[in-house]
Scaffold this active site. Structure first.
Site, PDB file in Angstrom:
ATOM      1  N   SER A  64       0.829  -1.211   0.000  1.00  0.00           N
ATOM      2  CA  SER A  64       0.000   0.000   0.000  1.00  0.00           C
ATOM      3  C   SER A  64       0.864   1.262   0.000  1.00  0.00           C
ATOM      4  O   SER A  64       2.017   1.250   0.442  1.00  0.00           O
ATOM      5  CB  SER A  64      -0.911   0.031   1.227  1.00  0.00           C
ATOM      6  OG  SER A  64      -1.809  -1.052   1.208  1.00  0.00           O
TER       7      SER A  64
HETATM    8  N1  SAM Z   1      -1.312  -4.557   4.061  1.00  0.00           N
HETATM    9  C1  SAM Z   1      -0.528  -4.866   2.884  1.00  0.00           C
HETATM   10  C2  SAM Z   1       0.853  -4.305   2.946  1.00  0.00           C
HETATM   11  O1  SAM Z   1       1.192  -3.635   3.912  1.00  0.00           O
HETATM   12  O2  SAM Z   1       1.605  -4.588   2.018  1.00  0.00           O
HETATM   13  C3  SAM Z   1      -1.181  -4.415   1.613  1.00  0.00           C
HETATM   14  C4  SAM Z   1      -2.243  -5.304   1.276  1.00  0.00           C
HETATM   15  S1  SAM Z   1      -2.744  -5.432  -0.403  1.00  0.00           S
HETATM   16  C5  SAM Z   1      -3.250  -3.802  -0.793  1.00  0.00           C
HETATM   17  C6  SAM Z   1      -4.251  -6.338  -0.078  1.00  0.00           C
HETATM   18  C7  SAM Z   1      -4.016  -7.760   0.397  1.00  0.00           C
HETATM   19  O3  SAM Z   1      -5.268  -8.318   0.820  1.00  0.00           O
HETATM   20  C8  SAM Z   1      -3.494  -8.679  -0.703  1.00  0.00           C
HETATM   21  O4  SAM Z   1      -2.295  -9.278  -0.286  1.00  0.00           O
HETATM   22  C9  SAM Z   1      -4.606  -9.707  -0.880  1.00  0.00           C
HETATM   23  O5  SAM Z   1      -4.131 -10.992  -1.231  1.00  0.00           O
HETATM   24  C10 SAM Z   1      -5.243  -9.687   0.499  1.00  0.00           C
HETATM   25  N2  SAM Z   1      -6.618 -10.197   0.559  1.00  0.00           N
HETATM   26  C11 SAM Z   1      -7.639 -10.058  -0.316  1.00  0.00           C
HETATM   27  N3  SAM Z   1      -8.746 -10.663   0.149  1.00  0.00           N
HETATM   28  C12 SAM Z   1      -8.428 -11.197   1.361  1.00  0.00           C
HETATM   29  C13 SAM Z   1      -9.144 -11.950   2.344  1.00  0.00           C
HETATM   30  N4  SAM Z   1     -10.417 -12.296   2.171  1.00  0.00           N
HETATM   31  N5  SAM Z   1      -8.489 -12.328   3.467  1.00  0.00           N
HETATM   32  C14 SAM Z   1      -7.188 -12.001   3.661  1.00  0.00           C
HETATM   33  N6  SAM Z   1      -6.458 -11.294   2.763  1.00  0.00           N
HETATM   34  C15 SAM Z   1      -7.063 -10.908   1.635  1.00  0.00           C
END
Ligand code: SAM
Length: 216
Positions: A64
């Protein structure tokens, strides 16, 4: 992994950028100023690490934007020792910020290769949240309740299960909208029957998948 004067200089200018954009919480600012974000990037891409932008981390996912990480963390008003669930571990950068501001962090990721990668990488940097693999749109019931929940992927609606897993007085921060943009919402659980909902700016996240998210 090297953190030299050049990286520290770039980090200071990143801190300037996020404070100019309105971040005021001194704990959040010092966390961003401390964590070597370039460790999350390949050597050839270090120049990108301290720009205020999201960046691809593989598996179609992103680390992010620093401002977004700071914004969500600030809005959670974390106190030392707060039990925090992060939905969407991704690169692990947000989890590092949560640990730096004193939270006891549980983080869940739905993408298996990312989960495996971050679970090994983050402790090498000295950060050890509790890692889980699974569908975080349904929270993480086994360890509930939480003082704070942060969702770092865009949800179609607020998953009711996440509100259930908050303590009374607990806070959920979650981007809600369509695939293009989402409104940042802060939900405070005032009692079992009453929630307070506040709306902030629009952001753009990758989709929250799963039972209470978008279908694959
Ligand atoms: N917090 C992260 C970082 O600091 O790098 C950024 C996260 S990225 C924008 C969004 C993440 O949410 C992705 O890695 C994706 O695989 C995960 N994601 C999507 N749906 C999800 C779910 N139902 N449960 C857990 N993770 C999920």
């Amino acid at each position: 992994m090297e953190d030299n004067y050049r990286h520290k200089g770039m980090r200071r200018s990143l801190v300037r950028i996020i404070t100019e954009k309105g971040i005021t919480d001194s704990n959040v600012i010092s966390a961003i100023g401390k964590i070597p974000r370039h460790y999350f990037f390949d050597n050839a891409l270090v120049e990108h690490a301290y720009q205020d932008k999201a960046f691809p981390i593989g598996e179609g996912q992103t680390i992010s934007q620093p401002y977004t990480v700071a914004f969500q963390t600030e809005k959670l008003k974390i106190k030392a020792g707060d039990k925090v669930l992060e939905v969407g571990t991704g690169s692990g950068y947000q989890a590092c910020v949560l640990l730096e501001v004193g939270a006891n962090v549980y983080t869940i990721e739905f993408n298996k290769p990312l989960y495996e990668r971050t679970k090994v990488f983050l402790p090498k940097m000295g950060y050890s949240p509790k890692f889980f693999y699974g569908d975080g749109s349904q929270g993480l019931k086994a360890h509930a309740p939480y003082d704070k929940i942060i969702v770092t992927a865009g949800a179609p609606t607020v998953p009711s299960e996440l509100i259930k897993q908050l303590n009374i007085g607990g806070v959920l921060i979650i981007p809600v909208g369509d695939h293009k943009k989402q409104r940042m919402l802060r939900i405070t659980k005032e009692s079992d029957k009453k929630i307070k909902k506040e709306s902030f700016d629009y952001f753009s996240f990758v989709p929250l998948l799963g039972e209470q998210g978008w279908k694959k």
